[in-house]
Design an enzyme around this catalytic site. Sequence first.
Site, PDB file in Angstrom:
ATOM      1  N   GLY A 596      -7.616  -3.034   5.870  1.00 24.47           N
ATOM      2  CA  GLY A 596      -7.743  -2.836   7.318  1.00 24.47           C
ATOM      3  C   GLY A 596      -6.874  -1.706   7.788  1.00 24.47           C
ATOM      4  O   GLY A 596      -6.814  -0.649   7.198  1.00 24.47           O
ATOM      5  N   PHE A 598      -4.147   0.756   8.128  1.00 24.85           N
ATOM      6  CA  PHE A 598      -3.393   1.063   6.945  1.00 24.85           C
ATOM      7  C   PHE A 598      -2.675   2.371   7.114  1.00 24.85           C
ATOM      8  O   PHE A 598      -3.251   3.378   7.493  1.00 24.85           O
ATOM      9  CB  PHE A 598      -4.393   1.156   5.789  1.00 24.85           C
ATOM     10  N   ALA A 600      -0.516   5.214   5.155  1.00 25.52           N
ATOM     11  CA  ALA A 600      -0.221   5.644   3.801  1.00 25.52           C
ATOM     12  C   ALA A 600       0.658   6.890   3.855  1.00 25.52           C
ATOM     13  O   ALA A 600       0.755   7.567   4.872  1.00 25.52           O
ATOM     14  CB  ALA A 600      -1.505   5.947   3.057  1.00 25.52           C
ATOM     15  N   LYS A 603       1.203  12.938  -0.237  1.00 22.62           N
ATOM     16  CA  LYS A 603       1.969  14.083  -0.750  1.00 22.62           C
ATOM     17  C   LYS A 603       0.962  15.162  -1.122  1.00 22.62           C
ATOM     18  O   LYS A 603       0.154  14.993  -2.031  1.00 22.62           O
ATOM     19  CB  LYS A 603       2.779  13.643  -1.974  1.00 22.62           C
ATOM     20  N   ASP A 712      13.128  11.557 -13.813  1.00 27.06           N
ATOM     21  CA  ASP A 712      13.665  12.154 -12.587  1.00 27.06           C
ATOM     22  C   ASP A 712      14.153  11.056 -11.644  1.00 27.06           C
ATOM     23  O   ASP A 712      13.881  11.059 -10.454  1.00 27.06           O
ATOM     24  CB  ASP A 712      12.575  13.004 -11.923  1.00 27.06           C
TER      25      ASP A 712
END
Length: 776
Positions: A596, A598, A600, A603, A712
């Site tokens: 639903g 959302f 985010a 990158k 990293d």
Amino acid sequence: MAFLLSRMGFPLWSGICLIVSTTPANTIVGNETDRLALLAIKTKITQDPPGVVNSWNNSYHFFEWKGVRCGHWHKRVTIIDLQSGDLVGSLSPHIGNLSFLHELRLNNNTFRGEILAEIGNLFRLQKLNLSINNFEGEIPANLSRCSNLTYLGVGSNNLVGKFPEALTPLSKLIYLGIHLNNLTGGIPPFIGNLTSLVRISASYNPFGEKSKFPWIGRYSTLYLPPGFGSMFPHPQILQLYGNQFTGPLPLLISNSLELVSFDVGENNFNGKITNDFGSLQNLRKITISDNHFRNGEPDELAFLGSLANCSNLEKLRMQGNQFRGVLPDSVGNLSNHLFYLTHSENQIYGTIPSTIGNLVNLALLNMYNNQFTGKIPPSIGFLQKLQRLSLDNNKLSGKIPNSIGNLSLLTKLYLAGNRIEGTIPSSLGTCRNLLSLHLFQNNLSGTIPGELLRISTLSISLNLAQNRLFGSLPADVGSLKNLMELDISENGLSGEIPSSLGSYTSLENLSLQENFFQGSIPLASETLRGIANFDLSHNLSGKIPTFLEKFALQKLNLSFNDFEGEVPMKGVFTNASAVSIVGNYRLCGGIVNQDGEFVAAVKVLNLQNRGAVKSFIAECETLRNIRHRNLVKIITSCSSVDCQENDFKALVYEFMPNGSLEGWLHSSPKTNNGQNEHRRLNLLERINIAIDVACALDYVHHQCHTPIIHCDLKPSNILLDHDMVAHVGYFGLARFCPELTILKQSSSIGIRGSIGYVPLGNKFSLTFLYFDICLF
Ligand SMILES: *[C@@H]1O[C@H](CO)[C@@H](O)[C@H](O)[C@H]1NC(C)=O
Ligand SMILES: *[C@@H]1O[C@H](CO)[C@@H](O)[C@H](O)[C@H]1NC(C)=O
Ligand SMILES: *[C@@H]1O[C@H](CO)[C@@H](O)[C@H](O)[C@H]1NC(C)=O
Ligand SMILES: *[C@@H]1O[C@H](CO)[C@@H](O)[C@H](O)[C@H]1NC(C)=O
Ligand SMILES: *[C@@H]1O[C@H](CO)[C@@H](O)[C@H](O)[C@H]1NC(C)=O
Ligand SMILES: *[C@@H]1O[C@H](CO)[C@@H](O)[C@H](O)[C@H]1NC(C)=O
Ligand SMILES: *[C@@H]1O[C@H](CO)[C@@H](O)[C@H](O)[C@H]1NC(C)=O
Ligand SMILES: *[C@@H]1O[C@H](CO)[C@@H](O)[C@H](O)[C@H]1NC(C)=O
Ligand SMILES: *[C@@H]1O[C@H](CO)[C@@H](O)[C@H](O)[C@H]1NC(C)=O
Ligand SMILES: *[C@@H]1O[C@H](CO)[C@@H](O)[C@H](O)[C@H]1NC(C)=O
Ligand SMILES: *[C@@H]1O[C@H](CO)[C@@H](O)[C@H](O)[C@H]1NC(C)=O
Ligand SMILES: *[C@@H]1O[C@H](CO)[C@@H](O)[C@H](O)[C@H]1NC(C)=O
């Protein structure tokens, strides 16, 4: 007058004609008391949308008023029939003045208030129908004065109190309807003295309310009065369903020789049924469903043996109890008029007796939700009039007998939720009236027989999900044009999805998930536009077809496929809660992701940077198949060209509202909620973060198929979710190290990228036990 006419040789009806002809209003014919009573009744009718009582006015005589009928001789009101008139109102006490009234029908209106005791003055009354109204209060004891009453219907009102014992004198009563009220106090014993009663309808009253039972005070539950049966010799129809009766099934039922039908369903009757029904020669219908019958003895269904003598039995409904015994062979000795047999929703165990095949007139056999084991007896094939067979949710094993094909009238066949094995018999193809076939959740194997897919009547549902079927889906599936639901999910089916599915006209649910289908989705058909739920997860590759944008989908599941390219942007694809595309790592674009609304994190890679592409690929590869609560989830990746034809690569991550660990340690932490929190991490939080990171590293080092080295690890790559749980992210320098397990002891191990030490604040620099290492 009429008498005179007939004496003079005129037929009597000519006198009648005279009387019913229109009479001038102001001539007094008929009884003024009746007229006044009717007008008083009219004043109490407050709403009359169809104008039923408009005609009750002084322009005409009352024996021409709508719904009023009078005796030809005496011109007195004999019938008032205002049933189903949409009337709202209450009764007028004047009604008691209509002393010639035989029938009063006010049923199916909205009369309120009490049933007035004045009705008791109507001593000629034979039929009183007040059912389906809003009458309140108690049933008036004065009704006992209507000693000629044969029909008393007060069902579907809001009546309360006990059924008045004073009604005992109503010895001519044939029908008594008191159902759907709020009557308490049980069925009183005196009803047994109403010897003319043929039909009692007493269902849906809270009769069983404990406090209202003076005559069985010491019991905490209600039993039908012990003498009930012997006092009540001639019932033919007994309806006691939907009350709260408890105790064993009343013996009266086996002693009422004229009983045609009894229904004690939806009560709390319990214990073992010990009644001998052998003498009930007229019995046609029995309903004992939805009670608590059971005593746990294996022979608790033995009473079916005594029913064998009831040679007129047509319907036996015993579902929804707690019967736990075995179904005796004597079930096959039940009447050969039996067409309806339900014992679903019990705990009956053992095999299905093959004698069931004797009941050759059965149209419906429901045995679902029990514990039956063994095979479906081949004798089932003798039930050639069967239209519905439900054996689902048992523990049946063995094969589906070929004889099932003999059931050519079958419309619904439900065998789901068993342990049935072997192949689907092609003889099923001769059931040419099937509307719905459920074989899901079994151990069926082999291919789907083409014969099955040519039963063109199948229109409600074909559900073969959760079996072990393999091979391709035959193109014959296109014959099922009118099907609304096709579910063949969770099998081992392979090959292409047949394009013949595109000829379907009414498909609403299509579930093909968790198979091995390949190729494209060949369903670009206008007629499929009505499809509401489409699940194709765990299957295909290729591009997501844009025609799906045009479908009226409510749910679309394309997850865990190997789709690539752009996610379409229109239609259902605009609704994030309706579409799932997770687990397709080569998709990009689109509006939807998963859950639903959302947020985010995206990158976008600066492809000018050296190594950016390599890092992108490394990250995609790494995160493709790994999942851990302490790793940042990649939702999707995107590899495409932008509008200037430049390469464009981006990664979409799960959003972490509390930002990076770096932020918390080195600056005033800026959460992504926009608030600046000047809070510092406390010791417990720092330790938890260290443990979370260690868990993530343990996972990538030791639990993954091929060990992965992050290379990293530093605070800026550790992200904190809403609950401050740490997630390791940014696997751009990650390496797969298959040799790790062998070589990690060797001296050639070095450290690359960040040093395997993560500062957790000035005072709490924790050195990880798990160094993040890689081979040079
Ligand atoms: C009308 O009916 C009432 C009650 O039954 C009765 O007392 C009265 O005498 C009747 N009147 C006529 C005119 O019949
Ligand atoms: C009286 O009843 C007649 C017959 O239904 C009807 O036509 C007339 O309109 C009514 N008069 C009044 C005043 O309601
Ligand atoms: C009740 O009356 C309505 C119209 O007012 C009618 O449609 C309905 O069939 C009636 N129901 C019964 C049970 O008489
Ligand atoms: C009819 O009944 C009412 C109320 O029960 C009463 O008041 C009235 O006197 C009775 N008689 C006549 C002639 O209306
Ligand atoms: C009584 O009323 C009910 C509800 O409208 C109706 O179903 C029933 O047939 C009526 N009974 C008689 C005898 O008219
Ligand atoms: C009820 O019946 C009694 C006689 O049993 C009678 O005296 C009384 O008037 C009646 N009530 C009404 C309201 O008619
Ligand atoms: C009751 O009905 C019987 C038979 O129909 C009749 O003879 C008798 O007069 C009626 N009783 C009353 C009080 O109307
Ligand atoms: C029945 O009576 C109970 C207790 O008085 C009340 O709570 C309930 O609403 C009533 N139900 C109906 C259908 O009138
Ligand atoms: C039933 O009728 C009998 C005699 O006809 C009588 O003795 C008995 O008391 C009545 N029972 C009830 C509960 O009214
Ligand atoms: C079975 O029915 C017959 C009549 O058809 C009757 O004579 C016999 O007594 C009944 N058997 C039992 C056990 O009731
Ligand atoms: C069924 O009936 C037959 C004869 O009608 C009888 O021989 C057999 O014993 C009965 N079976 C059972 C289980 O009652
Ligand atoms: C199936 O039907 C055929 C006749 O159509 C019949 O001969 C055969 O006995 C039946 N078999 C079963 C098991 O019902």
